[in-house]
Design an enzyme around this catalytic site. Structure first.
Site, PDB file in Angstrom:
ATOM      1  N   HIS A  83       0.851  -1.188   0.000  1.00 38.97           N
ATOM      2  CA  HIS A  83       0.000   0.000   0.000  1.00 38.97           C
ATOM      3  C   HIS A  83       0.886   1.236   0.000  1.00 38.97           C
ATOM      4  O   HIS A  83       1.833   1.329   0.783  1.00 38.97           O
ATOM      5  CB  HIS A  83      -0.895   0.023   1.245  1.00 38.97           C
ATOM      6  N   ASP A 162     -15.215   2.191   7.615  1.00 37.77           N
ATOM      7  CA  ASP A 162     -14.224   3.151   7.126  1.00 37.77           C
ATOM      8  C   ASP A 162     -14.783   3.952   5.953  1.00 37.77           C
ATOM      9  O   ASP A 162     -14.534   5.149   5.827  1.00 37.77           O
ATOM     10  CB  ASP A 162     -12.936   2.441   6.703  1.00 37.77           C
ATOM     11  N   ARG A 169     -15.029  12.350   7.381  1.00 34.26           N
ATOM     12  CA  ARG A 169     -13.799  13.085   7.730  1.00 34.26           C
ATOM     13  C   ARG A 169     -13.430  14.072   6.632  1.00 34.26           C
ATOM     14  O   ARG A 169     -12.933  15.165   6.895  1.00 34.26           O
ATOM     15  CB  ARG A 169     -12.653  12.088   7.949  1.00 34.26           C
ATOM     16  N   SER A 184      -7.745   3.733   9.199  1.00 36.99           N
ATOM     17  CA  SER A 184      -8.483   3.693   7.940  1.00 36.99           C
ATOM     18  C   SER A 184      -7.746   2.825   6.915  1.00 36.99           C
ATOM     19  O   SER A 184      -8.322   1.911   6.305  1.00 36.99           O
ATOM     20  CB  SER A 184      -8.641   5.132   7.442  1.00 36.99           C
ATOM     21  N   LYS A 188      -8.780  -1.605   5.833  1.00 40.48           N
ATOM     22  CA  LYS A 188      -9.043  -2.139   4.489  1.00 40.48           C
ATOM     23  C   LYS A 188      -8.031  -3.228   4.135  1.00 40.48           C
ATOM     24  O   LYS A 188      -8.373  -4.246   3.548  1.00 40.48           O
ATOM     25  CB  LYS A 188      -8.979  -1.002   3.469  1.00 40.48           C
TER      26      LYS A 188
END
Ligand code: URA
Length: 423
Positions: A83, A162, A169, A184, A188
């Site tokens: 990620h 999320d 947010r 967050s 995932k």
């Protein structure tokens, strides 16, 4: 014990730790509509102002994972994911996923679309004729078994808490909170079910985290959540003050990724792809040389199979913007700065990105950086090539670029990979 949203908000407002039971209740109640958006907004702001400690953040993440499905990926190979916290010209997923698959791991890469100045992996791949982002869970598993790599849209059942909270947010100025960002991202990734995860935490003008201290704190929080969930996890801290590679946009980034997969392409893309691949493979116990596999063409073969498996034609010509505009060097000297944020905003204004979730993107819009920091230029030499289908956008892009580069007497020295944190 019965909880109420007001009690939970008051506790965090007054600087207390939230208990596990409070966290589990509030995340579940928000997901199911029992806690209202205005109450969760107040809680998000209290968390933004007063923080959450490591154990609270881990529990918050667990509650968000538990709000939805968790994939189990039994695909006959070790599974490892990557990620990136996002940056300009960051197309690394494109060569990385097939490279790591060609080395023997399975890479389930559930990705997103771009918003603002950073591009989205799915937008880039959608510039390939026929390519399809939406796959079912069964299709993901079957492609992981047959090809070893999948890049596709996340299924809606993963971490729904999320999804709801991130949208909230975004409109309540509570995005930039390390516990909220870390939970967050990790909710995932944990729900995706890979055994190991390597994070590329970007730092610099084109990144979420502008300072090294902030980026290090985020990387540490991400790694600690991963460890808490039994994941083998590492984070590389990498520079995002300059765009990665030479291409910024959608089709132009696919073209550059293909160059890299065919054994060419810019050194920074190759170096970061190889460094992330080495880390991913070591976390799942595979010893291979990604640099050699990249040079051998095997990673390109895996790429072509991955694109075909999702309906795309890897040999089809890619779209290009119909209008081009060249920016030239204003004087002789070394290019000392090419600001990632300025280039990202310019590419976005040319049509490569979107302002609202529902906007389309132009596949052919983008920027080619014809020089990178460290290159010596002579006055009038081409520096940037702007491409777009909407020439009216060029003046606004040029305005963003006007203070985005500098020419000086000495080449800069910024390392690409700043540090590695392992859990
Ligand atoms: N990316 C995410 O997925 N979540 C955040 O909060 C920030 C960036």
């Amino acid at each position: 014990m019965t909880h109420t949203a007001v009690d939970v908000i008051r506790a965090k407002r007054d600087g207390h730790r939230l208990t596990d039971a409070q966290i589990d209740w509030v995340v579940d109640a928000y997901t199911n509509g029992v806690v209202a958006d205005e109450q969760m907004s107040a809680l998000a702001m209290a968390i933004f102002l007063n923080g959450m400690d490591t154990a609270e953040t881990a529990r918050w993440t667990r509650a968000m994972v538990d709000s939805g499905d968790r994939l189990t990926l039994d695909v006959g190979r070790p599974t490892v994911d990557k990620h990136s916290t996002g940056g300009v010209g960051d197309k690394i997923t494109l060569p990385l996923a097939p490279l790591v698959a060609a080395c023997g791991a399975a890479v389930p890469q559930l990705s997103g679309r771009g918003l603002g100045h950073t591009g989205g992996t799915l937008d880039k791949l959608e510039s390939i004729p026929g390519w399809r982002a939406q796959l079912s869970v069964d299709e993901v598993a079957s492609q992981l078994r047959s090809v070893g790599a999948v890049i596709c849209a996340a299924t809606t059942g993963l971490a729904p808490a999320d999804k709801k909270l991130y949208a909230l947010r975004d409109v309540t100025a509570t995005v930039e909170s390390i516990p909220l960002i870390a939970s967050s991202i990790m909710s995932k990734k944990i729900a995706e079910g890979a055994e190991a995860l390597v994070l590329d935490v970007k730092v610099g003008s084109g990144a979420f985290m502008k300072s090294l201290d902030q980026a290090r704190a985020l990387a540490t929080a991400l790694v600690s959540i991963g460890v808490d969930h039994g994941l083998r996890v590492s984070a590389l801290l990498t520079d995002m003050s300059v765009p990665l590679g030479r291409a910024v946009g959608n089709a132009v980034e696919v073209a550059e990724s293909v160059e890299v997969l065919q054994g060419n392409g810019p050194a920074d893309i190759i170096d970061l792809t190889v460094a992330l691949a080495e880390e991913m493979l070591s976390r799942v116990g595979i010893s291979a040389s990604p640099r050699d596999v990249l040079a051998s063409g095997e990673a390109y073969e895996t790429w072509a199979r991955m694109i075909r498996a999702q309906g795309g034609d890897p040999e089809a010509p890619l779209p290009t913007g119909r209008h081009k505009h060249i920016v030239t060097a204003p004087s002789d000297g070394y290019l000392t700065t090419l600001d990632a944020y300025a280039v990202g905003v310019a590419a976005w204004r040319l049509g490569a990105g979107r302002a609202r979730k529902e906007d389309p993107v132009q596949p052919g819009a983008g920027i080619l950086c014809l020089a990178k920091p460290g290159d010596h230029l002579t006055k009038g030499q081409p520096l940037l090539e702007l491409q777009t289908d909407t020439p009216d956008a060029i003046p606004a892009a040029l305005e963003s670029l006007s203070s985005g580069y500098e020419i000086g007497d000495r080449p800069p020295t910024t390392p690409l990979i700043i540090d590695t944190i392992r859990g």
